[in-house]
Design an enzyme around this catalytic site. Structure first.
Site, mmCIF file in Angstrom:
data_model
loop_
_atom_site.group_PDB
_atom_site.id
_atom_site.type_symbol
_atom_site.label_atom_id
_atom_site.label_comp_id
_atom_site.label_asym_id
_atom_site.label_seq_id
_atom_site.Cartn_x
_atom_site.Cartn_y
_atom_site.Cartn_z
ATOM 1 N N GLU A 128 0.831 -1.220 0.000
ATOM 2 C CA GLU A 128 0.000 0.000 0.000
ATOM 3 C C GLU A 128 0.859 1.261 0.000
ATOM 4 O O GLU A 128 0.535 2.269 -0.651
ATOM 5 C CB GLU A 128 -0.908 -0.012 1.240
ATOM 6 C CG GLU A 128 -1.872 1.125 1.312
ATOM 7 C CD GLU A 128 -2.940 1.064 0.223
ATOM 8 O OE1 GLU A 128 -3.779 0.174 0.253
ATOM 9 O OE2 GLU A 128 -2.900 1.932 -0.680
ATOM 10 N N LYS A 204 5.031 4.564 -9.615
ATOM 11 C CA LYS A 204 3.744 4.442 -8.916
ATOM 12 C C LYS A 204 2.608 4.164 -9.918
ATOM 13 O O LYS A 204 1.719 3.354 -9.658
ATOM 14 C CB LYS A 204 3.461 5.727 -8.126
ATOM 15 C CG LYS A 204 4.427 5.908 -6.940
ATOM 16 C CD LYS A 204 4.362 7.302 -6.359
ATOM 17 C CE LYS A 204 5.247 7.454 -5.137
ATOM 18 N NZ LYS A 204 5.391 8.845 -4.691
HETATM 19 N N1 HSE Z 1 9.467 11.246 -2.542
HETATM 20 C C1 HSE Z 1 8.158 10.695 -2.605
HETATM 21 C C2 HSE Z 1 7.159 11.815 -2.897
HETATM 22 C C3 HSE Z 1 7.854 10.023 -1.299
HETATM 23 O O1 HSE Z 1 7.534 12.983 -2.781
HETATM 24 O O2 HSE Z 1 6.030 11.530 -3.271
HETATM 25 C C4 HSE Z 1 6.588 9.215 -1.269
HETATM 26 O O3 HSE Z 1 6.615 8.164 -2.203
#
Ligand code: HSE
Length: 332
Positions: A128, A204
């Site tokens: 998650e 992501k």
């Molecule tokens: N460096 C990532 C961001 C951290 O700023 O979204 C969370 O995945």
């Protein structure tokens, strides 16, 4: 009372957040799980660095010392980069541990293999925290939208980029100053290139694609643009026209094909992401039955990401109980 033994790999912002949350929410965890959750080991890069970790816990830079512990139930990983994370998690799964990761780069590259290995070893993988920090988008897509056919997913998936764009617009800060602030607040990676060039959002998005559509587009076909070309002047010009720059990752399915892109987009007031500011992330899912759903929440930082990992801890622990019940049912 029985105990759930946990190892934490990595003690940066997220690893420390997980450690602190296990301490601060022990009562809630025990009530839900009927077991005490005990951190037994922490993997760090430099053993000599001063940290607030109980001296009863094994603190080591050698993963072999952790994997050889006689009682280990769950390995929670918050390291940056594919290795040594992937190798450590494979070993943990092979030993029969559930694993939980916040590592989007590793999971985008090796998630499929880890999930297969976990299935073969009757354990579970929690991921998650790999996407959108504290927003429960993975569980929403995996378990709450089973009948709906997802048509598209759009998201502000990098907290650092959104924070920078907001700071530049609201506080008239330079790109460099806003980035430094994002680093000080623990949002950006130590090397922020992946944050500001769209690579972090790309990993992501690929994870979301797999969950939403069961497959990913050809990685090379995905247009990736970061925010480093967005100047203060461009932001002000847009503002005068009632528009805002948002760094948006999109994935959609047309026929059998999946299309993805990650780029800064100018959006108008009515767009669901117009008011997503600072380190907030948001994910909009379009599906055939329910229509449009938008989830929003903190996308980076110590406790939002720890929250996602702790919820996974409960999820994988209950999954284990379910598996045990199933195998018990088979024997009676
Ligand atoms: N460096 C990532 C961001 C951290 O700023 O979204 C969370 O995945």
């Amino acid at each position: 009372m029985t105990v759930l033994n946990v190892a934490i790999l990595g003690f940066g912002t997220v690893g420390e957040g997980v450690y602190k949350t296990i301490e601060s929410h022990q009562e809630e965890l025990t009530a839900i799980l009927g077991k005490k959750v005990k951190v037994v080991a922490v993997l760090v890069r430099n053993k000599q660095k001063a940290r607030k970790i109980s001296d009863k816990i094994l603190v080591t830079s050698d993963f072999n010392e952790i994997i050889q512990l006689p009682k280990l139930d769950i390995v929670m990983e918050a390291i940056v980069g594919s290795e040594p994370s992937f190798t450590c998690l494979k070993k943990a799964i092979q030993k029969g541990c559930h694993v939980i990761t916040a590592n989007k780069q590793m999971f985008a590259h090796h998630g499929k293999e880890l999930m297969k290995l976990a299935e073969e070893n009757a354990v579970s993988v929690g991921f998650e925290a790999t996407v959108a920090g504290g927003i429960p988008i993975i569980q929403t897509l995996r378990h709450l939208l089973k009948v709906n056919q997802v048509q598209s997913v759009q998201g502000i998936l990098n907290g650092t980029s959104n924070f920078i764009l907001t700071e530049m617009r609201e506080n008239k800060e330079s790109f460099a100053d806003a980035l430094t602030l994002a680093q000080q607040k623990g949002f950006a990676e130590a090397d922020p290139t992946n944050d500001i060039e769209g690579i972090d959002a790309f990993y992501k998005l690929m994870i979301l694609s797999k969950i939403a559509f069961g497959k990913e587009p050809d990685w090379k076909s995905v247009e990736i643009q970061g925010i480093s070309d967005i100047s203060y002047e461009k932001i002000q010009e847009a503002e005068k026209c009632g528009l805002r720059f948002k760094h948006i990752a999109s994935i959609s399915k047309k026929g059998d094909e999946i299309f993805g892109s990650i780029k800064p987009v100018l959006i108008e007031k009515f767009h669901p992401f117009y008011n997503i500011e600072g380190v907030e992330n948001a994910v909009n899912v379009q599906s055939d039955i329910v229509g449009s759903i938008t989830l929003q929440g903190p996308g980076a930082g110590m406790f939002p990401t720890a929250s996602a990992m702790i919820e996974d801890l409960v999820y994988v622990s209950q999954y284990k109980a379910e598996l045990q019940q199933q195998s018990l049912a088979k024997t009676v």
